[in-house]
Scaffold this motif. Structure first.
Motif, short mmCIF file in Angstrom:
data_model
loop_
_atom_site.label_atom_id
_atom_site.label_comp_id
_atom_site.label_asym_id
_atom_site.label_seq_id
_atom_site.Cartn_x
_atom_site.Cartn_y
_atom_site.Cartn_z
N ASP A 120 20.86 -29.00 -19.29
CA ASP A 120 20.60 -27.57 -19.11
C ASP A 120 21.93 -26.83 -19.08
O ASP A 120 22.93 -27.33 -18.57
N THR A 151 23.29 -22.71 -18.43
CA THR A 151 22.94 -21.34 -18.10
C THR A 151 24.20 -20.49 -17.93
O THR A 151 25.25 -20.98 -17.52
N THR A 177 19.57 -18.62 -20.69
CA THR A 177 19.21 -20.02 -20.50
C THR A 177 19.28 -20.78 -21.82
O THR A 177 19.38 -20.20 -22.90
N GLN A 199 14.73 -28.00 -13.37
CA GLN A 199 15.20 -27.08 -14.39
C GLN A 199 14.53 -27.42 -15.73
O GLN A 199 13.78 -28.37 -15.83
N ARG A 223 16.09 -30.10 -7.16
CA ARG A 223 16.07 -29.04 -8.15
C ARG A 223 15.24 -29.44 -9.36
O ARG A 223 15.28 -30.60 -9.79
N THR A 272 26.04 -31.02 -11.92
CA THR A 272 26.37 -29.72 -12.47
C THR A 272 27.88 -29.44 -12.45
O THR A 272 28.54 -29.64 -11.44
N THR A 278 24.48 -28.69 -16.65
CA THR A 278 23.82 -29.74 -15.88
C THR A 278 23.73 -30.99 -16.74
O THR A 278 23.07 -30.99 -17.78
N THR A 280 16.20 -19.27 -12.47
CA THR A 280 15.34 -19.96 -13.43
C THR A 280 14.96 -21.38 -13.01
O THR A 280 14.31 -22.08 -13.75
N GLN A 281 15.38 -21.81 -11.83
CA GLN A 281 15.04 -23.16 -11.40
C GLN A 281 14.12 -23.10 -10.18
O GLN A 281 13.97 -22.07 -9.54
#
Length: 531
Positions: free
Chosen positions: A209, A211, A227, A474, A472, A181, A269, A382-383
């Protein structure tokens, strides 16, 4: 709006745009909500000029050649890094480092009591963790004059840039940083309006991803998230995000700022390090009260006071009467940084507990046990995360069986007792869904161990025998419910527990795997390779 590339403390921090007076920085937070209107005729003029500037930025971003150099090494970023390196060398920071070190150590002794506290390998990394927290705090104090917002990358590994090859930027990694990330932050307050512009250089290979999160207060809890699945991008890869106190009401790419909002955090990410590139990013304040000493010294960040000012137009106008200082001495910056660092003592204890404590019972859990993923808004609302800690001998391994259940992304990173990653560009101390090889049934088997077992899906502990894990997930679909199962075995028992279709690698294969990893990491800071 042009900005200085060298913010010396003997001069104004940044040249003024027509919408603001001089600036500096400080404290730790920003505020929320209302007052999307301007305070006077002059403010309307500033807003019109800033809006024009924001539109021009979109056009400029569009004109940039794709993939030329890293979008991270902006003039604002280089200026922030130069200033942060000066601030961490001030006396207030040096003094609070001592307290921070003692606090980190005390928290670890309590949280890792089932394994006798932190071992020597982790004690050897304590000073590096404290230094990284200080560097992150030095960035934080620059963000929080939300009347003059900038985009600053932090929670970042040590790195260098091509135009500054001899000037290494220290690590600012903290609190379960993710090797995949890119973290960037922008200070905001709810009394102002902002326009964020950016571009994905290669729309065919965007990050796994992306965000945009509105964070609140001093704890950074998530209030709102934009998102990837509800984010609109133009065909050429450009995009615009707006942020103010009003609801979206049908507007795309809009973030509503609540009264205790402090930051907008963006995360890119990168799942495939070889092809996915971070977006370019910029922010312009297009409305709100004039810059002031109150904003400059982090007034919008102060709990209760900041949100109260945002909610009350009279107070907003009152605190805007005193203009900002033309510059802020390094020792004052250091004092503000020290305050932010002091908050980290409790933050570190809280985050260590994520790995060592069962949230359902509040009891300390055993090592080498990973829970099924749950949501934790302090990370990213959101993860999902599955957290735990390991205690492994040289001949032991922790075998993880992961069922993503439709999640588009997961990562298994190793962090030390201080919840910080290490050298993940030269060592395979993390694996994500693109880097790992799936089993025939769509699950993934990952081997975490100090010693290389010759398995393709190996996550090295980076020399540690004790440390933390925060897996994690996502890019989640409705109904997605990933699972994680862990099993402690000896290396000699691996053949009995690994799936029959497990991929094994030779020494040459491993070297090639690591070389590809390093090349992908270097792309983030292109064109200059990292040490």
């Amino acid at each position: 709006m042009p900005r200085a590339t060298k913010p010396d403390d003997e001069a104004p921090d940044r040249p003024r745009g027509p919408e603001d007076t001089p600036a500096a920085v400080a404290l730790a937070g920003v505020a929320r909500r209302e007052i999307g209107h301007d305070n006077d005729t002059a403010s309307h003029a500033r807003t019109a000029t800033a809006a024009t500037t924001a539109t021009a930025k979109v056009a400029a971003v569009t004109a940039q050649p794709a993939g030329a150099t890293s979008p991270l090494g902006t003039p604002d970023q280089l200026a922030a890094e130069k200033l942060a390196k000066r601030v961490v060398n001030t006396l207030p920071v040096a003094l609070v480092k001592l307290a921070l070190r003692a606090g980190f150590l005390s928290a670890a002794k309590q949280q890792f009591d089932k394994v006798g506290g932190p071992d020597q390998g982790n004690l050897d990394r304590l000073d590096a963790a404290v230094n990284a927290y200080a560097m992150a705090s030095a960035f934080q104090q620059q963000l929080l004059n939300s009347a003059e917002p900038t985009v600053v990358m932090q929670v970042a590994p040590p790195h260098t840039w091509s135009d500054q090859p001899g000037e290494a930027v220290p690590a600012s990694r903290i609190l379960y940083d993710n090797p995949d990330t890119i973290y960037r932050f922008m200070g905001v307050n709810g009394a102002s309006k902002y326009v964020i512009t950016g571009r994905f250089a290669d729309p065919a290979h965007v990050p796994a991803d992306t965000t945009f999160s509105v964070l609140t207060g001093l704890t950074g809890d998530t209030a709102a998230v934009l998102t990837k699945d509800n984010f609109t991008v133009n065909p050429d890869g450009t995009f615009t995000v707006t942020a103010d106190s009003t609801p979206a009401n049908g507007r795309v790419n809009h973030l509503q700022l609540p009264a205790d909002a402090t930051l907008i955090a963006t995360r890119n990410t990168l799942s495939d390090w070889g092809t996915e590139v971070p977006m370019s990013l910029d922010i312009t304040r297009v409305g709100g009260p004039p810059n002031s000493l109150f904003s400059q010294l982090g007034g919008f960040a102060i709990p209760r006071i900041g949100p109260a000012v945002v909610r009350n137009p009279v107070l907003t106008k009152l605190v805007s009467l005193i203009p900002p200082l033309p510059s802020v001495p390094p020792v004052l910056r250091g004092a503000v940084t020290a305050v932010i660092m002091a908050l980290g003592i409790q933050r570190e204890a809280t985050y260590i507990a994520v790995a060592t404590t069962d949230p359902a019972t509040g009891q300390r859990q055993e090592p080498n046990v990973l829970r099924n993923p749950t949501r934790n808004a302090e990370f990213l609302a959101t993860q999902l995360q599955s957290a735990g800690y390991f205690q492994l001998a040289d001949d032991q391994a922790l075998v993880l069986t992961i069922n993503p259940d439709g999640a588009g992304y997961f990562v298994v990173p190793v962090t030390d007792d201080w919840t910080v990653t290490k050298d993940y560009w030269n060592e395979q101390t993390s694996l994500n869904i693109s880097q790992a090889t799936p089993n025939g049934d769509g699950t993934y088997t990952i081997v975490v161990s100090p010693t290389d077992p010759g398995v393709a899906n190996w996550v090295s502990t980076g020399g540690l025998h004790q440390g933390t894990l925060s897996i994690r997930f996502q890019v989640l679909q409705d109904g997605t419910s990933p699972t994680v199962r862990s099993q402690l075995v000896t290396l000699g028992e691996l053949g009995d527990v690994l799936p029959p279709d497990t991929t094994y690698v030779s020494a040459a294969d491993r070297a090639a795997q690591l070389a590809a990893r390093k090349n992908g990491f270097d792309n983030r800071f292109a064109p200059y390779p990292q040490p």
